[in-house]
Design a protein around this motif. Structure first.
Motif, PDB file in Angstrom:
ATOM      1  N   GLN A 146       0.834  -1.208   0.000  1.00  0.00           N
ATOM      2  CA  GLN A 146       0.000   0.000   0.000  1.00  0.00           C
ATOM      3  C   GLN A 146       0.868   1.256   0.000  1.00  0.00           C
ATOM      4  N   ASP A 176       2.732   1.771  -3.346  1.00  0.00           N
ATOM      5  CA  ASP A 176       1.785   2.183  -4.386  1.00  0.00           C
ATOM      6  C   ASP A 176       1.442   3.670  -4.239  1.00  0.00           C
ATOM      7  N   GLN A 202       4.350   5.649  -5.429  1.00  0.00           N
ATOM      8  CA  GLN A 202       4.449   5.603  -6.893  1.00  0.00           C
ATOM      9  C   GLN A 202       3.429   6.564  -7.512  1.00  0.00           C
ATOM     10  N   ARG A 203       2.209   6.559  -6.939  1.00  0.00           N
ATOM     11  CA  ARG A 203       1.173   7.453  -7.456  1.00  0.00           C
ATOM     12  C   ARG A 203       1.534   8.920  -7.225  1.00  0.00           C
ATOM     13  N   ALA A 231      -2.444  -6.889  -4.859  1.00  0.00           N
ATOM     14  CA  ALA A 231      -2.666  -5.494  -5.249  1.00  0.00           C
ATOM     15  C   ALA A 231      -4.103  -5.312  -5.737  1.00  0.00           C
ATOM     16  N   ARG A 232      -4.581  -6.290  -6.485  1.00  0.00           N
ATOM     17  CA  ARG A 232      -5.954  -6.187  -6.991  1.00  0.00           C
ATOM     18  C   ARG A 232      -6.944  -6.253  -5.826  1.00  0.00           C
ATOM     19  N   LEU A 273      -5.778  -1.690  -5.754  1.00  0.00           N
ATOM     20  CA  LEU A 273      -4.729  -0.876  -6.357  1.00  0.00           C
ATOM     21  C   LEU A 273      -4.641  -1.194  -7.845  1.00  0.00           C
ATOM     22  N   ASP A 274      -5.750  -1.012  -8.553  1.00  0.00           N
ATOM     23  CA  ASP A 274      -5.753  -1.343  -9.977  1.00  0.00           C
ATOM     24  C   ASP A 274      -4.848  -0.392 -10.748  1.00  0.00           C
ATOM     25  N   SER A 288      -1.705  -0.330 -10.821  1.00  0.00           N
ATOM     26  CA  SER A 288      -0.546   0.127 -10.054  1.00  0.00           C
ATOM     27  C   SER A 288       0.720   0.099 -10.909  1.00  0.00           C
ATOM     28  N   GLN A 289       1.506   1.152 -10.819  1.00  0.00           N
ATOM     29  CA  GLN A 289       2.728   1.256 -11.616  1.00  0.00           C
ATOM     30  C   GLN A 289       3.964   0.824 -10.823  1.00  0.00           C
ATOM     31  N   VAL A 290       3.758   0.185  -9.661  1.00  0.00           N
ATOM     32  CA  VAL A 290       4.888  -0.259  -8.846  1.00  0.00           C
ATOM     33  C   VAL A 290       5.654  -1.336  -9.614  1.00  0.00           C
TER      34      VAL A 290
END
Ligand code: TYD
Ligand code: MG
Length: 455
Positions: free
Chosen positions: A108, A111, A114-115, A136-137, A141-142, A144-146
């Motif tokens: 979390q 993410d 990253q956001r 993540a799903r 955290l759809d 997610s660019q991590v």
């Protein structure tokens, strides 16, 4: 440079041996040699050469004391224990029981970072990339660019860190990482120590903040050598009962902030959520008061927390047991002795169990009075009155000593509707408190005397 050579170093005296031996040849300690990598075993050509090059020194006044740059993680409760956020090049070790939520919280946090535009890397050795994606799903955290790296070999992790240069990297967990340079198995003391040292060096050199996830042993200490705690900048521990939904994070060491702060979370369907007003979460809800239960206010960090202390006194065998969960066992033995000697309450042939409800660990001595009163209540089979609480340290001479910031503790209790309090005399407020009757005591005997009058 000569090739790195494996050496065995003694945990006790620091002496080395080229072979593994059961007994240290220097200090004769048993089983203390662990594998380490020797820097270089070739003798320096001129051993005084290093002395010729002295390094520069500066006075403290001349060194610019720039405040460390912190990046908030987006989780207020985590930032609170970190002292404001993740520090550039800082290394954080986070420990806790399996399943308590370490991976969830860190996923979390990265993410959110990253956001917020930071470059992040999540190195997973425990789970596959697919498992992390699934989590993540679940956490919502759809998209997610991590960046995720499923890898356990140290050299590859270091190379990736070097190539990617993330602002923050999570290593989940340090026990799964292994270095090719050592022959010991992953998770062994030697591997954990060596890998953590390399990662710490990489963090300092590149400015990447690194979070190491560590397992805890059955005894509750971080598995691996204690030296791990010395190596890193911050050590955080997860506490709490995996069966209840609340979790605490406590800072045991923090080079960049206070250590007495705690962060409080609730585990929900959508991961861990911060609890900003946690004072009442550890109270179990008895419809009617029951014997052996006494509430105390603990104040570790800046927020008061009301915690129920439970005791059960039951006739024991020839060697009665003394067990405590969340409180120190040695302290329990001491309190039983004080109770016997100064208040004439004997539990010599009884088993005594005490428990801090909710999986909280209380290390402050202010719990003493509540522990004593819950034991007495259980022994007598009489419940303390509804809305009762007590706190205060108890000394060997039977005196009741004040707890730090007593007024704040009492205010919180009054706010939550508590009506009777037994507290150390020095903590009793000068003015009366709305709805709260306060009994100030100086000695253990007085506290027990008050219990009798309240029956
Ligand atoms: P996890 O983060 O895997 O623990 P650790 O890394 O410390 O071993 O936590 C897993 C537990 O949390 C698991 O028992 C399921 C629970 N959980 C939730 O209740 N809600 C959630 O959204 C998630 C992701 C996990
Ligand atoms: Mg995990």
């Amino acid at each position: 440079m000569a090739k790195d050579k494996t050496l065995y170093t003694c945990n006790e005296c620091g002496g080395t041996s080229p072979r593994w031996l059961g007994k240290c040849p220097h200090c004769s300690a048993w089983n203390s040699l662990i594998e380490t990598v020797g820097e270089s075993t070739a003798p320096a050509k001129n051993r005084f050469a290093a002395l010729a090059r002295t390094a520069e020194v500066a006075t403290l006044a001349d060194i610019e004391a720039s405040d460390v740059d912190r990046t908030p993680t987006g989780q207020d409760e985590l930032d609170r224990v970190l002292g404001g956020g993740i520090v550039e090049g800082g290394v954080v070790l986070i420990g806790g029981d399996p399943g308590i939520g370490k991976s969830t919280l860190l996923l979390q946090a990265v993410d959110a970072l990253q956001r917020a535009g930071e470059k992040t890397l999540y190195v997973t050795g425990e789970e596959s990339g697919a498992q992390v994606a699934l989590r993540a799903r679940r956490l919502g955290l759809d998209g997610s660019q991590v960046q995720v790296l499923a890898e356990i070999q140290l050299e590859k992790i270091l190379a990736t860190l070097d190539a990617q240069q993330p602002a923050i990297a999570v290593i989940d967990s340090i026990q799964t990482v292994y270095s090719e340079q050592l022959t010991s198995a992953p998770g062994s003391v030697a591997q954990v120590r060596e890998c953590a040292a390399h990662l710490t060096r990489a963090a300092k050199a590149s400015g990447t903040a690194i979070v190491l996830v560590g397992h805890v042993t059955k005894e509750g200490a971080l598995a691996g050598p204690r030296v791990l705690e010395h190596m890193v900048d911050t050590v955080l521990y997860f506490e709490g009962d995996t069966h209840s939904s609340f979790r605490l994070i406590r800072a045991m060491k923090n080079r960049f902030g206070a250590v007495n702060e705690i962060g409080v979370f609730a585990m929900t369907e959508k991961g861990l959520k911060g609890v900003s007003n946690p004072s009442a979460i550890f109270l179990s809800q008895h419809a009617e008061p029951v014997p052996g239960s006494c509430v105390m206010v603990t104040l570790e960090g800046t927020r008061p927390l009301l915690v129920e202390i439970q005791a059960l006194v039951d006739s024991g065998g020839p060697t009665p047991r003394r067990l405590s969960v969340g409180l120190e066992r040695d302290r329990l033995a001491m309190l039983l002795a004080v109770l016997h000697r100064h208040a004439g309450v004997a539990c010599l042939d009884q088993d005594v169990f005490v428990n801090a409800v909710g999986g909280v660990r209380i290390s402050e001595p202010a719990a003493d009075l509540a522990v004593m009163l819950s034991i007495t209540s259980s022994l007598r089979g009489r419940a303390l009155p509804k809305g009762f609480l007590a706190f205060g340290e108890v000394g060997l001479a039977g005196e009741v000593r004040p707890a730090p910031r007593g007024q704040e503790r009492l205010k919180e209790a009054a706010k939550l509707g508590f009506s009777v309090a037994v507290v150390p005399k020095a903590n009793a407020p000068k003015k009366t408190m709305e709805g709260l009757t306060i009994h100030a005591v100086e000695r253990v005997e007085e506290a027990l005397q008050i219990l009798r009058t309240l029956d």
